[in-house]
Motif scaffolding. Structure first.
Motif, PDB file in Angstrom:
ATOM      1  N   VAL A  99      36.122  49.074  53.388  1.00 26.06           N
ATOM      2  CA  VAL A  99      35.285  48.924  52.193  1.00 26.06           C
ATOM      3  C   VAL A  99      33.860  49.436  52.410  1.00 26.06           C
ATOM      4  O   VAL A  99      33.322  50.137  51.542  1.00 26.06           O
ATOM      5  CB  VAL A  99      35.321  47.458  51.699  1.00 26.06           C
ATOM      6  CG1 VAL A  99      34.288  47.210  50.635  1.00 26.06           C
ATOM      7  CG2 VAL A  99      36.674  47.145  51.146  1.00 26.06           C
ATOM      8  N   PRO A 100      33.198  49.181  53.577  1.00 27.16           N
ATOM      9  CA  PRO A 100      31.884  49.801  53.768  1.00 27.16           C
ATOM     10  C   PRO A 100      31.928  51.318  53.869  1.00 27.16           C
ATOM     11  O   PRO A 100      30.989  51.990  53.418  1.00 27.16           O
ATOM     12  CB  PRO A 100      31.385  49.178  55.069  1.00 27.16           C
ATOM     13  CG  PRO A 100      32.085  47.912  55.162  1.00 27.16           C
ATOM     14  CD  PRO A 100      33.435  48.176  54.632  1.00 27.16           C
TER      15      PRO A 100
ATOM     16  N   SER B  39      25.894  47.807  46.135  1.00 31.86           N
ATOM     17  CA  SER B  39      25.590  46.854  47.203  1.00 31.86           C
ATOM     18  C   SER B  39      26.107  45.462  46.868  1.00 31.86           C
ATOM     19  O   SER B  39      26.848  44.853  47.657  1.00 31.86           O
ATOM     20  CB  SER B  39      24.073  46.820  47.417  1.00 31.86           C
ATOM     21  OG  SER B  39      23.695  45.623  48.005  1.00 31.86           O
ATOM     22  N   ALA B  40      25.770  44.988  45.669  1.00 30.73           N
ATOM     23  CA  ALA B  40      26.183  43.637  45.276  1.00 30.73           C
ATOM     24  C   ALA B  40      27.693  43.503  45.260  1.00 30.73           C
ATOM     25  O   ALA B  40      28.272  42.578  45.855  1.00 30.73           O
ATOM     26  CB  ALA B  40      25.613  43.318  43.902  1.00 30.73           C
ATOM     27  N   SER B  41      28.351  44.466  44.604  1.00 27.87           N
ATOM     28  CA  SER B  41      29.797  44.336  44.442  1.00 27.87           C
ATOM     29  C   SER B  41      30.520  44.447  45.773  1.00 27.87           C
ATOM     30  O   SER B  41      31.437  43.678  46.056  1.00 27.87           O
ATOM     31  CB  SER B  41      30.299  45.416  43.489  1.00 27.87           C
ATOM     32  OG  SER B  41      30.210  46.664  44.098  1.00 27.87           O
ATOM     33  N   THR B  42      30.102  45.371  46.641  1.00 32.70           N
ATOM     34  CA  THR B  42      30.837  45.592  47.887  1.00 32.70           C
ATOM     35  C   THR B  42      30.704  44.410  48.840  1.00 32.70           C
ATOM     36  O   THR B  42      31.709  43.888  49.335  1.00 32.70           O
ATOM     37  CB  THR B  42      30.328  46.865  48.567  1.00 32.70           C
ATOM     38  OG1 THR B  42      30.456  47.929  47.661  1.00 32.70           O
ATOM     39  CG2 THR B  42      31.131  47.147  49.793  1.00 32.70           C
ATOM     40  N   ILE B  43      29.472  43.970  49.072  1.00 35.67           N
ATOM     41  CA  ILE B  43      29.262  42.884  50.038  1.00 35.67           C
ATOM     42  C   ILE B  43      29.942  41.613  49.562  1.00 35.67           C
ATOM     43  O   ILE B  43      30.729  40.985  50.282  1.00 35.67           O
ATOM     44  CB  ILE B  43      27.754  42.667  50.256  1.00 35.67           C
ATOM     45  CG1 ILE B  43      27.129  43.885  50.900  1.00 35.67           C
ATOM     46  CG2 ILE B  43      27.508  41.463  51.109  1.00 35.67           C
ATOM     47  CD1 ILE B  43      25.644  43.853  50.888  1.00 35.67           C
ATOM     48  N   ALA B  44      29.679  41.252  48.298  1.00 29.86           N
ATOM     49  CA  ALA B  44      30.206  39.985  47.811  1.00 29.86           C
ATOM     50  C   ALA B  44      31.720  40.012  47.697  1.00 29.86           C
ATOM     51  O   ALA B  44      32.387  39.038  48.035  1.00 29.86           O
ATOM     52  CB  ALA B  44      29.569  39.660  46.468  1.00 29.86           C
ATOM     53  N   ALA B  45      32.277  41.151  47.250  1.00 30.68           N
ATOM     54  CA  ALA B  45      33.719  41.191  47.054  1.00 30.68           C
ATOM     55  C   ALA B  45      34.457  41.157  48.387  1.00 30.68           C
ATOM     56  O   ALA B  45      35.496  40.503  48.508  1.00 30.68           O
ATOM     57  CB  ALA B  45      34.103  42.432  46.271  1.00 30.68           C
TER      58      ALA B  45
END
Lengths: 133, 97
Positions: free
Chosen positions: A71-72, A30-36
């Motif tokens: 990406v999602p 969650s952290a890596s996908t949204i922020a990246a």
């Protein structure tokens, strides 16, 4: 332009710190996908403002749309396969919305907890007992 | 001139630090899916790095390379997860029987 580049690089750094420090694969994802995704989109907006060209801006628009669409989807497939594989959740996870939706690897091998995954197998073992009764 | 100094002294070190932290997760990751997530994020950070190099060297071609990378990482992620589940099921069935 400078603002967008700096903000995007800082958000990507926050994403990598989240990937390193989060306790669980789902939280990490969650952290890596949204922020990246947000960080890369911001940096690409900065690049489009630097070149100030219609062709480059169109390429960058296509790239941002592609990232936001794909990406999602990739994160969803990764989370689904991690859930089916029975990877352990964090101890403080309160709610599991997919509890009886999939046949996970823990459900296929009874009794639960024999594979050293005691953290995640608690809810599944309770369900299994209810089904047996 | 100022933006080149900014990229040399701020943006490239920050992105390099991010790639280093992601590599630590790739080496450390307890399961295989952690490594897949980390490699996916690594490709996304390399897209950002390519855009920074496009500003630095004033080359527009780098955006096309970033587009190709964004296409390839989606295909590799979806294919890897698909065959991960499939291989795990077949291997476990073989072990039971």
């Amino acid at each position: 332009m400078i603002f967008f580049l700096v903000l995007g690089s800082l958000v990507i750094l926050i994403a990598s710190i989240g990937l390193l420090k989060m306790p669980d694969i789902y939280l990490r994802m969650s952290a890596s996908t949204i922020a990246a995704t947000f960080g890369v989109a911001t940096m690409l907006v900065g690049v489009a403002l630097f070149f100030a060209d219609a062709g480059v801006a169109l390429h960058i628009l296509g790239l941002i749309i592609l990232l936001i669409l794909t990406v999602p989807v990739g994160a969803h497939t990764m989370g689904r396969s991690a859930y089916i594989a029975g990877l352990p959740m964090w101890k403080k996870t309160r709610h599991d919305a997919l509890k009886n939706k999939y046949i996970t690897e823990i459900d296929r091998f009874a009794p639960a907890g024999t594979k050293g995954e005691n953290d995640s197998s608690e809810g599944n073992s309770q369900n299994k007992e209810e089904d047996a009764v | 001139m100022m933006i080149e100094t900014l990229i040399y002294y701020f943006i490239l070190p920050v992105l390099s630090l991010a790639m280093l932290l992601i590599f630590i997760r790739v080496i450390k990751g307890p399961s295989l899916m952690d490594r897949v997530v980390a490699l996916d994020l690594l490709v996304i950070v390399s897209i950002a790095l390519l855009s920074a190099y496009a500003v630095l060297f004033d080359k527009k071609v780098m955006i096309n390379i970033a587009l190709v990378l964004a296409l390839i990482t989606f295909l590799s992620t979806v294919g890897f997860t698909y065959y991960y589940i499939k291989g795990k099921r077949e291997k476990d069935d073989f072990d039971i029987n």
